[in-house]
Design an enzyme around this catalytic site. Structure first.
Site, PDB file in Angstrom:
ATOM      1  N   ARG A 165      18.781  17.175   5.340  1.00 25.32           N
ATOM      2  CA  ARG A 165      19.857  16.860   4.525  1.00 25.32           C
ATOM      3  C   ARG A 165      20.381  18.159   5.321  1.00 25.32           C
ATOM      4  O   ARG A 165      21.731  18.725   5.528  1.00 25.32           O
ATOM      5  CB  ARG A 165      19.697  16.723   3.541  1.00 25.32           C
ATOM      6  N   ASN A 220      20.362  10.548   2.550  1.00 26.05           N
ATOM      7  CA  ASN A 220      19.697   9.925   2.025  1.00 26.05           C
ATOM      8  C   ASN A 220      19.205   8.402   2.167  1.00 26.05           C
ATOM      9  O   ASN A 220      19.997   8.362   1.235  1.00 26.05           O
ATOM     10  CB  ASN A 220      18.199  10.449   0.729  1.00 26.05           C
TER      11      ASN A 220
END
Length: 83
Positions: free
Chosen positions: A12, A30
């Site tokens: 990320r 996520n």
């Protein structure tokens, strides 16, 4: 949607950094199933660059697949990591 070993490997943060470098807007987060979801908007060239990056990800990631779809633009002017 990015599937593989993409959680717990800095995916990320690295994706956010790459998207910001490309001048894209949107977010990355996520998913409960272990995948990473990305929503990005910008020019077709920069979106293609991000897609190519997503297919590899950071060094620690193992990407099995990247699936894309088109959604309506939001007009946001930032890219962020969502939790």
């Amino acid at each position: 949607m990015v599937r593989g070993q993409v959680q717990g490997v800095g995916y990320r943060a690295a994706c956010c950094s790459r998207a910001q470098d490309l001048g894209l807007s949107g977010w990355v987060r996520n998913r409960p199933d272990g995948s990473v979801e990305i929503e990005a908007e910008g020019s077709p060239l920069e979106l293609t660059e991000l897609r190519l990056w997503c297919e590899k990800g950071p060094a620690e990631a193992v990407v099995n697949s990247v699936a894309s779809s088109q959604v309506a633009a939001t007009g946001a002017d930032w890219f962020e990591v969502r939790r």
